[in-house]
Design a protein around this motif. Structure first.
Motif, short mmCIF file in Angstrom:
data_model
loop_
_atom_site.label_atom_id
_atom_site.label_comp_id
_atom_site.label_asym_id
_atom_site.label_seq_id
_atom_site.Cartn_x
_atom_site.Cartn_y
_atom_site.Cartn_z
N ALA A 267 -8.52 5.45 -8.64
CA ALA A 267 -9.71 5.48 -7.77
C ALA A 267 -9.74 4.26 -6.84
CB ALA A 267 -10.97 5.53 -8.63
N GLY A 268 -8.64 3.55 -6.74
CA GLY A 268 -8.62 2.29 -6.01
C GLY A 268 -8.09 2.34 -4.60
N ALA A 269 -8.25 3.47 -3.89
CA ALA A 269 -7.70 3.58 -2.53
C ALA A 269 -8.26 2.49 -1.62
CB ALA A 269 -7.99 4.96 -1.95
N GLN A 270 -9.57 2.21 -1.70
CA GLN A 270 -10.14 1.18 -0.84
C GLN A 270 -9.59 -0.20 -1.19
OE1 GLN A 270 -14.44 1.98 -1.12
NE2 GLN A 270 -14.36 2.38 1.08
N ALA A 271 -9.40 -0.45 -2.48
CA ALA A 271 -8.82 -1.73 -2.91
C ALA A 271 -7.39 -1.86 -2.39
CB ALA A 271 -8.86 -1.86 -4.43
N VAL A 272 -6.65 -0.75 -2.35
CA VAL A 272 -5.30 -0.78 -1.79
C VAL A 272 -5.38 -1.11 -0.30
CG1 VAL A 272 -3.32 0.67 -1.17
CG2 VAL A 272 -4.18 0.66 -3.51
N GLY A 273 -6.35 -0.54 0.39
CA GLY A 273 -6.54 -0.85 1.80
C GLY A 273 -6.79 -2.34 2.01
N ALA A 274 -7.61 -2.93 1.13
CA ALA A 274 -7.88 -4.37 1.22
C ALA A 274 -6.60 -5.17 0.96
CB ALA A 274 -8.97 -4.77 0.23
N ALA A 275 -5.78 -4.71 0.01
CA ALA A 275 -4.52 -5.39 -0.29
C ALA A 275 -3.58 -5.34 0.91
CB ALA A 275 -3.84 -4.76 -1.52
N MET A 276 -3.56 -4.20 1.61
CA MET A 276 -2.71 -4.08 2.80
C MET A 276 -3.19 -5.08 3.87
SD MET A 276 -0.50 -1.90 1.88
CE MET A 276 -0.84 -2.38 0.19
N GLY A 277 -4.50 -5.21 4.01
CA GLY A 277 -5.05 -6.14 4.99
C GLY A 277 -4.78 -7.59 4.66
N ALA A 278 -4.55 -7.87 3.37
CA ALA A 278 -4.28 -9.24 2.91
C ALA A 278 -2.78 -9.54 2.82
CB ALA A 278 -4.93 -9.45 1.54
N ASN A 279 -1.94 -8.59 3.18
CA ASN A 279 -0.49 -8.75 3.06
C ASN A 279 -0.01 -9.94 3.89
OD1 ASN A 279 2.28 -8.50 2.88
ND2 ASN A 279 2.38 -6.48 3.84
N PRO A 280 0.53 -10.99 3.22
CA PRO A 280 1.03 -12.13 3.99
C PRO A 280 2.44 -11.92 4.55
CG PRO A 280 1.28 -12.56 1.65
CD PRO A 280 0.59 -11.22 1.78
N LEU A 281 3.06 -10.78 4.21
CA LEU A 281 4.46 -10.53 4.58
C LEU A 281 4.66 -9.17 5.26
CD1 LEU A 281 5.92 -11.93 1.25
CD2 LEU A 281 6.32 -12.90 3.52
N PRO A 282 3.82 -8.84 6.27
CA PRO A 282 3.99 -7.52 6.89
C PRO A 282 5.38 -7.35 7.49
CG PRO A 282 2.62 -8.94 8.27
CD PRO A 282 2.84 -9.66 6.97
N VAL A 283 5.76 -6.12 7.66
CA VAL A 283 7.07 -5.64 8.09
C VAL A 283 8.05 -5.75 6.91
CG1 VAL A 283 8.99 -5.75 9.74
CG2 VAL A 283 6.67 -6.27 10.52
N VAL A 284 8.24 -6.95 6.37
CA VAL A 284 9.17 -7.13 5.24
C VAL A 284 8.61 -6.45 3.99
CG1 VAL A 284 10.31 -8.84 3.78
CG2 VAL A 284 10.08 -9.26 6.23
N VAL A 285 7.32 -6.62 3.72
CA VAL A 285 6.61 -5.84 2.70
C VAL A 285 5.84 -4.81 3.52
CG1 VAL A 285 4.90 -5.88 0.87
CG2 VAL A 285 6.50 -7.79 1.09
N PRO A 286 6.34 -3.55 3.52
CA PRO A 286 6.02 -2.58 4.58
C PRO A 286 4.64 -1.91 4.48
CG PRO A 286 7.48 -1.60 2.98
CD PRO A 286 7.32 -3.04 2.58
#
Length: 184
Positions: free
Chosen positions: A129-148
């Protein structure tokens, strides 16, 4: 003077031009620690101040450091369509808890040319049930592109959000063959 202690905390950085604009790359002795989109002078200064505060070391520009040189080489190959997976040590110290768990699963479990829904990724880490939490994790990603994080989309087929902007997300997904190339 304890130079060994300084080496342990050393943060190096470089800016590299890419098909999605300039990226700031930063690394510690443990690995690549940060990738920042759309680097202008102001964005670079903010990012470096943040890294200094969070990591306790003044970042030093050093594009020739072995780790950054390798990261730059692999990013150039990726944007040229010659690399599908990054093989770089990553320093996860800017992210923790659930966000780190989600990003590690993303990095290891969602290969080039594929996408995953926010809810599906939440289920993979035991929080169906954590889709929104996953969205927040994506927004907090310090390594975009490399961590896709660009590979995470809405379950109804929508592209979802993206810290680098939707145009950047579309370009990355087009590069990987998930979306058609933009017409203009």
């Amino acid at each position: 003077m304890d130079t060994h202690g300084q080496d342990e905390r050393r943060v190096v950085w470089a800016v590299v031009g890419t098909g999605i604009g300039p990226l700031l790359l930063a690394a510690t002795r443990d690995g690549l620690v940060n990738v920042v989109f759309h680097v202008t002078d102001a964005v670079r200064e903010r990012a470096l101040e943040g890294l200094s505060a969070r990591l306790g070391a003044e970042p030093v520009e050093d594009p020739g450091s072995p780790l950054l040189a390798e990261a730059i080489r692999q990013l150039e190959e990726y944007f040229a369509g010659r690399r599908q997976a990054f093989e770089l040590p990553l320093d996860w110290s800017l992210i923790s808890g659930f966000n780190r768990q989600v990003l590690r699963e993303l990095a290891s479990g969602v290969p080039y040319g594929t996408v995953v829904g926010y809810g599906d990724l939440a289920g993979r880490v035991g929080r169906p049930a954590g889709a929104q939490a996953v969205g927040a994790a994506m927004g907090a990603n310090p390594l975009p592109v490399v961590v896709p994080c660009h590979r995470v989309v809405e379950s109804d087929g929508g592209i979802g959000g993206f810290g680098g902007g939707l145009e950047t997300k579309r370009k990355l997904l087009a590069l990987e063959g998930v979306l058609p190339e933009p017409l203009f």
